[in-house]
Structure formats: structure tokens, C-alpha cells
Design an enzyme around this catalytic site. Structure first.
Site, PDB file in Angstrom:
ATOM      1  N   TYR A  57       0.823  -1.210   0.000  1.00  0.00           N
ATOM      2  CA  TYR A  57       0.000   0.000   0.000  1.00  0.00           C
ATOM      3  C   TYR A  57       0.861   1.265   0.000  1.00  0.00           C
ATOM      4  CZ  TYR A  57      -3.000   3.827   1.323  1.00  0.00           C
ATOM      5  OH  TYR A  57      -3.649   5.040   1.327  1.00  0.00           O
ATOM      6  N   HIS A  87      -5.421  15.944  -5.066  1.00  0.00           N
ATOM      7  CA  HIS A  87      -5.680  16.273  -3.668  1.00  0.00           C
ATOM      8  C   HIS A  87      -5.583  17.774  -3.379  1.00  0.00           C
ATOM      9  CE1 HIS A  87      -5.682  12.016  -3.191  1.00  0.00           C
ATOM     10  NE2 HIS A  87      -5.564  12.016  -1.878  1.00  0.00           N
ATOM     11  N   ASN A 199       0.831  12.861   3.844  1.00  0.00           N
ATOM     12  CA  ASN A 199       0.148  11.965   4.777  1.00  0.00           C
ATOM     13  C   ASN A 199       0.676  12.191   6.187  1.00  0.00           C
ATOM     14  OD1 ASN A 199      -0.389   8.435   5.171  1.00  0.00           O
ATOM     15  ND2 ASN A 199      -1.892  10.030   4.982  1.00  0.00           N
ATOM     16  N   TYR A 283     -16.174  38.034  42.042  1.00  0.00           N
ATOM     17  CA  TYR A 283     -15.384  36.875  41.618  1.00  0.00           C
ATOM     18  C   TYR A 283     -14.338  37.220  40.561  1.00  0.00           C
ATOM     19  CZ  TYR A 283     -18.877  33.858  43.910  1.00  0.00           C
ATOM     20  OH  TYR A 283     -19.696  33.245  44.805  1.00  0.00           O
ATOM     21  N   ARG A 286     -11.670  38.448  42.761  1.00  0.00           N
ATOM     22  CA  ARG A 286     -11.305  37.582  43.869  1.00  0.00           C
ATOM     23  C   ARG A 286     -10.822  36.209  43.397  1.00  0.00           C
ATOM     24  NH1 ARG A 286     -15.797  35.304  47.685  1.00  0.00           N
ATOM     25  NH2 ARG A 286     -16.886  37.120  46.854  1.00  0.00           N
ATOM     26  N   PHE A 332      -1.487   9.090  11.223  1.00  0.00           N
ATOM     27  CA  PHE A 332      -1.920  10.341  10.601  1.00  0.00           C
ATOM     28  C   PHE A 332      -3.170  10.917  11.259  1.00  0.00           C
ATOM     29  CE2 PHE A 332      -3.374   6.636   8.079  1.00  0.00           C
ATOM     30  CZ  PHE A 332      -4.709   6.646   8.463  1.00  0.00           C
ATOM     31  N   GLU A 417     -12.426   5.886   5.338  1.00  0.00           N
ATOM     32  CA  GLU A 417     -11.950   6.820   6.361  1.00  0.00           C
ATOM     33  C   GLU A 417     -13.176   7.266   7.149  1.00  0.00           C
ATOM     34  OE1 GLU A 417     -10.005   9.511   3.724  1.00  0.00           O
ATOM     35  OE2 GLU A 417      -8.573   7.975   3.106  1.00  0.00           O
TER      36      GLU A 417
END
Length: 512
Positions: A57, A87, A199, A283, A286, A332, A417
Site C-alpha cells: 500500500y 488532492h 500523509n 469573583y 477575587r 496520521f 476513512e
């Protein structure tokens, strides 16, 4: 010129900030000799797989949902080019120069570890981009924070092969022009090179690293703001007694209390009302150590998580030379950083939240005994009334920005994915929260520096007086209404560049 050597193991947040914000020719990034040797060995291992023709792969197969497609040896270079081109789908305005340089540095450092099988020429050119201020145009939006920050990193990889756009010499130009102008040639991608370049978690980690540096400064300025406001409204230091914080010893709480005590020490204003009988403040005055301290804890967690990520190997698949293995995994995935950045955003937003309440106390003469809206002649003048409104708007905006992006996931790639981190969204939101908080603290400084003026001739502490002196270089004491946005912007710049922090630390030493 300072040199920062990257080897995949020793990069720090300070290194990233220094490289990202360095002026040209002041910092140089270099690959270590060990990194070069490891990269050459892993690249040779990839080539051996190609020569054998075994399907592995990312080396000789398709990607994602197309991982079952075996690619011919003669098409492997085109496979990587096609990967990068397809991409490049980022949208929106580009990342800033500083963020983009941080991304490139982190990607180079990851690949330098020698587990990715990438050609050394690609990493060398990435480093040349950093050293020569060649900034790829990288759109902010398009990553879901898993399977790597694919879209934004692809825009950087596209620039490396000479097909993308970069900012060089102050102009947007074709990357091949910039590359040849520095005497280099675009990278020719071989097996796995494209995948290795895109990646990983470099975009998320870059956003996180730079956010940490900004927050480290901001969280100290928040203590400075609180101390100055406390003196401006003649509050009490009873709640800052170390004995109280010793009974609830969160480290951040203790640090904040120490800072406020040190910053305000020696104030004539503080001493002038020591017998006034005031026992408790609201507050927002304080409980500063408890709130600022909790924000400090979010920073501590982010530093731990992102510190690990900076030198993590986030490529896939990974090459283990000593074991003679190529293993596909999920490094990744950005879940750890995404959650840490969401948490940090909450911490920073609370600095803004409590600051706005302190500003309101200064506006309100019923509480502060100061003129309404901190103007000597209210009615004719509105004073800082609407400066407070702006602080309220920023505070409100941060509340919706703090919805955690990391709780969302949109499955992609035909459900291959099927769980993603949305880490880049977490990082982008975090930077927006930091920007809003910086502006909010600038507004508080505009107000509390004015509040101190109403106590003259009494002086505040040396540290606070030094702070006001720096502000007064460009922001005058308010006598009547004027355009205030310029004052806010000026003080914001002093907060952002660390000048006000340095002014205070000149008198009290390094704040915790």
C-alpha cells in the site's frame, strides 16, 4: 545566523516559533547527517519493493478506497503526481506566512526520521523553501484531520514539483520560477514520495505549536491585567494570600496568585485603602488565581500532547528497516491534537470571559468609585462605554468558537476513512479565540491604565507604572472622547509582540 538542525527527534515549540517568525537570513534550517543517512536507506528499501513487484500500500497501489488497485512499475511516478494534483482541493484564504513555514518545518522533521521512504531531494527543497522565504499558497480549509492533512499539504507538495503558486519576494508567482531563481529544480516524484509528503499531521501540529507560544505570552499578560485592574478599582489582596492557595494546590492557581502579588507589590494605591474594611471583591477580581490557573492547566496539557506530536512519525505506511517490514497504521489521525486544541481554546476563552467582567467593574461607578465609563466628564463624553461593548462582543464570539470540533466526524472515501478528527478546524478556531482574547485584554489595559490615572498623585507598583509608561508612548490619558480603536490596536500590538510582558518582568523577574 542561527542554525536549527532537524533530525526527526528533537524539534521544539520554540524552534518552530523561531523559524516561523524569523526575519530572512537570520535562522537557517538544516538536515542532520544521521537523518540524511536514514532517509537514503529507507528510500532504497522502497525501491527494492518496486523492483520485486510485490503489492504494498502507498508504494505500488492506489490510495484510500482504491488501495486494492495494483499499479504498474512504469506508472508509479505518474501515480504520485496524480495524487498531488487530485488532492489540491483546498479552499478559503491562505494560511499566513508564519503558519505555512511552521507546517513545512514540521513535515520536513517528520520525514527526516527515516521511516517514510521519501526521496531526500524533496525534503531538501522543502527546507530551501523555508530558508529562502518561498511560501506556498495553502488554503486554510479542506482537511478533516485524518489520513493526514491531505488537501493543505498537497498544495505544498504541488509547489515542490513546480506546479503550484508561492509568495516569493513579496509577489505571488509560479513555484517553478521561484525554485529556479534560487538555483534549484522542481522535485521529480518517485514511488511513495507524493504520499509521504501529504500523509501526516503537520498542519494541525503547526497550528497547535504556534498557539502554545501565543498562549504562553497571553496567560501572563492576563495576570498583569488582573493586577492592574485590581489596583485601579482599589480591590483587596486578601484573596491572594498564599495560605488560601496552599489548601487548593493546583499548580496554575498557585502560579497566578504569586504573579499578581508580585506585580502589585509596593503600590501606594494599594496601601492607601488598607484599612477601608473591604473584605470581598466580586469573583472576577477575587477568583483570578482559580480561573487563570485553570486556563494554565489547559496550556500545560496542550504542551504535553503537542510536544509529543512535533517529533512523531505520522506517515503511512511506515518502513521499519531493522525488522524488514512495511506496516500500515493510523498515525496520521489527529484526534489527540484536535482534542488538546479544543481544550486550550476553552482555557483561552476564559481569560477573555473574566477580563470582560473586570472591564465592566471599571465602567460601573457604583462599584468602582471611579467616574462613569472612566471619563472625567461623563454625559458630554461617553468614555470607554463602547470599548466595553466590544469586549462583550469578543467574549460572546469566543463562546460559540469553543464548541469542540473534535466531537464531530464526517466519514469520507466511501467510508474507508470513517472516523476523522477535524483537527485543522480545532486549530483554526483556537487561533481565532486567541486573537479575540488578545484584543479583549488590550481593551482591559486601555481601561485599567486610565483607572490608575484617577488615583494620582498616588503611584501604583513599579511594574504597573512601567506598563503604563509603555502604553502612554502612543495612548494618551483620556480627557475627552476620541477615536479609540487606534488605541486598542496599538495596545494589542504591544501585547502580541511581548513588549508589555517584558516591561513588567523588568521589575518583577520572569512571571510564572
Amino acid at each position: 545566523m542561527k542554525e536549527i538542525i532537524i533530525d526527526g527527534h528533537s524539534l521544539s515549540v520554540d524552534d518552530i516559533y523561531e523559524v516561523s517568525y524569523a526575519k530572512k537570513n537570520t535562522v537557517k534550517v538544516k538536515l542532520s547527517d544521521i537523518a540524511r543517512d536514514n532517509m537514503r536507506k529507507s528510500k532504497a528499501y522502497v525501491q527494492n519493493i518496486v523492483d520485486k513487484g510485490e503489492p504494498v500500500y502507498g508504494i505500488n497501489t492506489g490510495f484510500g478506497a482504491l488501495s486494492d488497485k495494483h499499479i504498474k512499475k512504469e506508472d508509479l511516478s505518474q501515480l504520485q503526481v496524480n495524487l498531488i494534483r487530485s488532492h489540491c482541493t483546498g479552499v478559503g484564504k491562505p494560511f499566513t506566512k508564519e503558519i505555512t513555514k511552521a507546517i513545512m518545518l514540521l513535515r520536513a522533521n517528520c520525514l527526516a526520521s527515516g521511516f517514510s521512504g521519501v526521496t531526500i531531494e524533496a525534503v531538501e527543497l522543502l527546507i530551501e523553501f523555508i530558508n529562502n522565504d518561498i511560501i506556498p499558497v495553502v488554503p486554510e480549509k479542506g482537511s478533516v484531520g485524518a489520513s493526514g492533512d491531505l488537501a493543505p499539504l498537497s498544495h505544498i507538495a504541488l509547489a515542490l514539483i513546480g506546479e503550484g503558486e508561492v509568495v516569493y519576494g513579496g509577489k505571488e508567482v509560479r513555484s517553478d520560477f521561484a525554485i529556479r531563481d534560487i538555483g534549484r529544480e522542481p522535485v521529480v516524484l518517485g514511488p511513495k514520495d507524493g504520499l509521504a509528503l501529504i500523509n501526516g499531521t503537520a498542519v494541525m501540529a503547526a497550528l497547535g505549536a504556534l498557539a502554545i507560544k501565543k498562549t504562553e505570552n497571553l496567560i501572563k499578560v492576563a495576570d498583569i491585567c488582573a493586577a492592574t485592574t485590581l489596583d485601579g478599582v482599589r480591590g483587596t489582596l486578601r484573596a491572594y494570600d498564599p495560605k488560601i492557595h496552599g489548601l487548593k494546590p493546583h499548580p496554575g492557581q498557585i502560579a497566578s496568585a504569586i504573579n499578581v502579588n508580585n506585580i502589585i507589590a509596593g503600590s501606594q494605591i494599594l496601601d492607601s485603602h488598607v484599612d477601608c474594611g473591604k473584605v470581598q471583591d466580586p469573583y472576577s477580581l477575587r477568583c483570578v488565581p482559580q480561573v487563570h490557573g485553570a486556563s494554565r492547566q489547559t496550556l500545560a496539557h496542550a504542551k504535553e500532547v503537542i510536544g509529543i506530536e512535533l517529533n512523531a512519525v505520522t506517515d503511512n505506511p511506515l518502513i521499519f528497516l531493522s525488522e524488514d517490514e512495511v506496516i500500515s497504521g493510523g498515525n496520521f489521525h489527529g484526534e489527540a491534537i484536535a482534542m488538546a486544541m479544543d481544550y486550550l481554546a476553552i482555557g483561552v476563552a476564559e481569560l477573555c470571559n473574566i477580563s470582560e467582567r473586570r472591564v465592566e467593574k471599571m465602567m460601573n461607578p457604583t462599584f468602582s468609585d471611579l467616574p462613569a465609563f472612566l471619563t472625567p466628564e461623563s454625559g458630554l463624553n461617553s468614555g470607554l462605554m463602547i470599548a466595553h461593548v466590544t469586549a462583550a462582543a469578543l467574549t460572546s464570539e469566543n463562546k460559540y468558537l469553543c464548541h469542540p470540533a473534535s466531537v464531530d466526524s464526517v466519514p469520507t472515501s466511501t467510508d474507508k476513512e470513517d472516523h476523522v478528527s477535524m483537527g485543522v478546524t480545532s486549530g483554526r478556531k483556537l487561533h481565532e479565540v486567541i486573537e479575540n482574547a488578545t484584543k479583549c485584554l488590550a481593551i482591559e489595559l486601555l481601561c485599567n491604565s486610565q483607572a490608575i490615572e484617577f488615583h494620582r498623585p498616588l503611584r501604583s507598583s513599579d511594574a504597573i507604572e512601567e506598563l503604563i509608561t509603555h502604553i502612554r508612548k502612543s495612548v494618551d490619558k483620556i480627557e475627552e472622547d476620541r477615536v479609540f480603536y487606534k488605541d486598542i490596536n496599538y495596545i494589542e500590538a504591544l501585547v502580541d509582540n511581548g513588549e508589555l510582558l517584558r516591561a513588567v518582568e523588568k521589575h518583577v523577574g520572569k512571571l510564572k
